[in-house]
Design a protein around this motif. Structure first.
Motif, mmCIF file in Angstrom:
data_model
loop_
_atom_site.group_PDB
_atom_site.id
_atom_site.type_symbol
_atom_site.label_atom_id
_atom_site.label_comp_id
_atom_site.label_asym_id
_atom_site.label_seq_id
_atom_site.Cartn_x
_atom_site.Cartn_y
_atom_site.Cartn_z
ATOM 1 N N VAL A 1 0.886 -1.076 0.064
ATOM 2 C CA VAL A 1 0.062 -0.142 -0.130
ATOM 3 C C VAL A 1 0.757 1.266 -0.037
ATOM 4 C CG1 VAL A 1 -0.340 0.047 2.742
ATOM 5 C CG2 VAL A 1 -2.160 1.005 1.253
ATOM 6 N N GLU A 2 1.952 1.373 0.713
ATOM 7 C CA GLU A 2 2.744 2.559 0.715
ATOM 8 C C GLU A 2 3.528 2.860 -0.444
ATOM 9 O OE1 GLU A 2 6.173 4.489 3.602
ATOM 10 O OE2 GLU A 2 4.742 2.977 4.479
ATOM 11 N N ASP A 3 3.886 1.785 -1.136
ATOM 12 C CA ASP A 3 4.516 2.096 -2.489
ATOM 13 C C ASP A 3 3.684 2.696 -3.391
ATOM 14 O OD1 ASP A 3 6.738 1.843 -4.511
ATOM 15 O OD2 ASP A 3 5.189 0.345 -5.172
ATOM 16 N N LEU A 4 2.192 1.959 -3.272
ATOM 17 C CA LEU A 4 1.207 2.282 -4.258
ATOM 18 C C LEU A 4 0.596 3.937 -4.026
ATOM 19 C CD1 LEU A 4 -0.322 1.809 -6.848
ATOM 20 C CD2 LEU A 4 -2.091 0.784 -5.349
ATOM 21 N N VAL A 5 0.543 4.354 -2.781
ATOM 22 C CA VAL A 5 0.177 5.407 -2.409
ATOM 23 C C VAL A 5 1.181 6.554 -2.703
ATOM 24 C CG1 VAL A 5 -0.421 6.891 -0.292
ATOM 25 C CG2 VAL A 5 -1.512 4.784 -0.629
ATOM 26 N N SER A 6 2.474 6.191 -2.537
ATOM 27 C CA SER A 6 3.745 7.329 -2.819
ATOM 28 C C SER A 6 3.676 7.890 -4.248
ATOM 29 C CB SER A 6 4.764 6.705 -2.483
ATOM 30 O OG SER A 6 5.380 5.454 -3.072
ATOM 31 N N ARG A 7 2.939 7.117 -5.211
ATOM 32 C CA ARG A 7 3.103 7.192 -6.603
ATOM 33 C C ARG A 7 2.132 8.442 -7.047
ATOM 34 N NH1 ARG A 7 4.950 2.405 -9.716
ATOM 35 N NH2 ARG A 7 5.511 1.004 -8.098
ATOM 36 N N TYR A 8 1.247 8.907 -6.285
ATOM 37 C CA TYR A 8 0.129 9.746 -6.467
ATOM 38 C C TYR A 8 0.153 10.944 -5.467
ATOM 39 C CZ TYR A 8 -1.430 5.889 -9.361
ATOM 40 O OH TYR A 8 -1.193 4.779 -10.230
ATOM 41 N N ASP A 9 -0.261 12.033 -6.004
ATOM 42 C CA ASP A 9 -0.399 13.216 -5.203
ATOM 43 C C ASP A 9 -1.500 13.224 -4.127
ATOM 44 O OD1 ASP A 9 1.443 14.349 -7.048
ATOM 45 O OD2 ASP A 9 0.089 15.223 -7.995
ATOM 46 N N LEU A 10 -2.477 12.615 -4.327
ATOM 47 C CA LEU A 10 -3.814 12.514 -3.557
ATOM 48 C C LEU A 10 -4.343 11.159 -3.515
ATOM 49 C CD1 LEU A 10 -6.213 15.573 -2.992
ATOM 50 C CD2 LEU A 10 -7.312 13.240 -3.778
ATOM 51 N N VAL A 11 -5.071 10.738 -2.314
ATOM 52 C CA VAL A 11 -5.858 9.429 -2.640
ATOM 53 C C VAL A 11 -7.198 9.855 -2.428
ATOM 54 C CG1 VAL A 11 -5.969 7.166 -1.432
ATOM 55 C CG2 VAL A 11 -3.941 8.463 -1.777
ATOM 56 N N CYS A 12 -8.216 8.967 -3.070
ATOM 57 C CA CYS A 12 -9.700 9.235 -2.714
ATOM 58 C C CYS A 12 -10.014 7.635 -2.425
ATOM 59 C CB CYS A 12 -10.431 9.643 -3.989
ATOM 60 S SG CYS A 12 -10.416 11.154 -4.279
ATOM 61 N N ASP A 13 -10.393 7.465 -1.248
ATOM 62 C CA ASP A 13 -10.667 6.207 -0.864
ATOM 63 C C ASP A 13 -12.080 6.020 -0.610
ATOM 64 O OD1 ASP A 13 -10.872 3.872 0.409
ATOM 65 O OD2 ASP A 13 -10.186 4.483 2.427
ATOM 66 N N GLY A 14 -12.690 5.030 -1.474
ATOM 67 C CA GLY A 14 -14.066 4.737 -1.646
ATOM 68 C C GLY A 14 -14.132 3.147 -1.341
#
Length: 260
Positions: free
Chosen positions: A116-129
């Motif tokens: 999860v951390e590697d994936l999240v770090s690739r983007y500027d913002l996260v939308c969790d649905g």
């Protein structure tokens, strides 16, 4: 910021560009931005559609599920013809048909503590649905560690809630709001409790709106506030959220910020 718009892009985003609060500078910022959407379901569908339509340059979609007929009452990214196919593949076809200018990255996998951390770090913002607390806790912790703002939405039956979590700016994180991690906080799923389809549409659209505001620096952020909507009474309620100084997720960040 370079305004490297094609003529087609200028036409596509003309109603944004006409807004003084957005203009060419804001539209260029959206084109340069990236958003990870967790879940291509009832909330992720409208969020993805509006973020793609708005011109967010790179969108990631993570979901390991396949389209079922029971999804189609609310998950508007998908069609009857897509039943049985991976949701990320169905979503890709729909989003690329809407806006071929964007870069779409699909992740057909289940989030875990390992990825999860590697994936999240690739983007500027996260939308969790997503639809479960386990994944929400994982995403929240990854956002805290990487300093990414998190726009989180949830629905059940006729009600929805939404907030932005960005402890790096001093606000609470998701774990401050829901501190239980032993499964006791888990509510009934949509398959058990049911959900009014249009409620997911409203909350997912609000989620996209808050994400766009964060990317553009517009208006008042929902950070530090929880927006709740009761569709049956047509009532929106906003309550203040406080950071938990003992929070095991963002409490360390607070101490480091204070000490630094």
């Amino acid at each position: 910021m370079a305004f490297d718009f094609t003529e087609a892009e200028i036409q596509r985003y003309s109603r944004h560009i006409l807004l003084p609060e957005v203009g060419g500078t804001g539209q260029a910022a959206l084109k340069a931005a990236s958003v990870l959407i967790v879940g291509a379901g009832g909330l992720g569908s409208p969020a993805a559609l509006y973020l793609a339509a708005a011109g967010v340059g790179r969108i990631g979609l993570v979901d390991d599920d396949t389209v079922e007929l029971s999804n189609l009452q609310r998950q508007i990214l998908h069609t009857t013809q897509a039943v049985g196919t991976p949701k990320v593949d169905s979503a890709r076809a729909r989003l690329e048909a809407l806006n071929p200018e964007l870069t779409l990255e699909t992740w057909p996998m289940r989030l875990s503590a390992e990825n999860v951390e590697d994936l999240v770090s690739r983007y500027d913002l996260v939308c969790d649905g997503c639809d479960n607390f386990t994944t929400r806790y994982l995403v929240n912790a990854a956002c805290v560690r990487t300093g990414r703002p998190l726009v989180s939405a949830a629905v059940q039956r006729f009600e929805g809630q939404l907030s932005t979590f960005h402890p790096a700016r001093g606000g609470p994180c998701y774990h401050c709001l829901y501190p239980q991690t032993d499964g006791a906080a888990e509510g009934l799923s949509c398959g058990e409790a049911g959900v009014f389809g249009a409620v997911t549409g409203v909350m997912g659209t609000l989620q996209a709106t808050e994400a766009l505001k964060e990317l553009l620096g517009l208006g008042t952020s929902l950070a530090g506030r929880l927006l709740m909507w009761d569709a049956l009474s047509t009532r929106f309620t906003t309550i203040a959220l406080q950071r938990d100084p003992t929070c095991p997720v963002c409490g360390t960040l607070k101490r480091e910020t204070s000490d630094g």
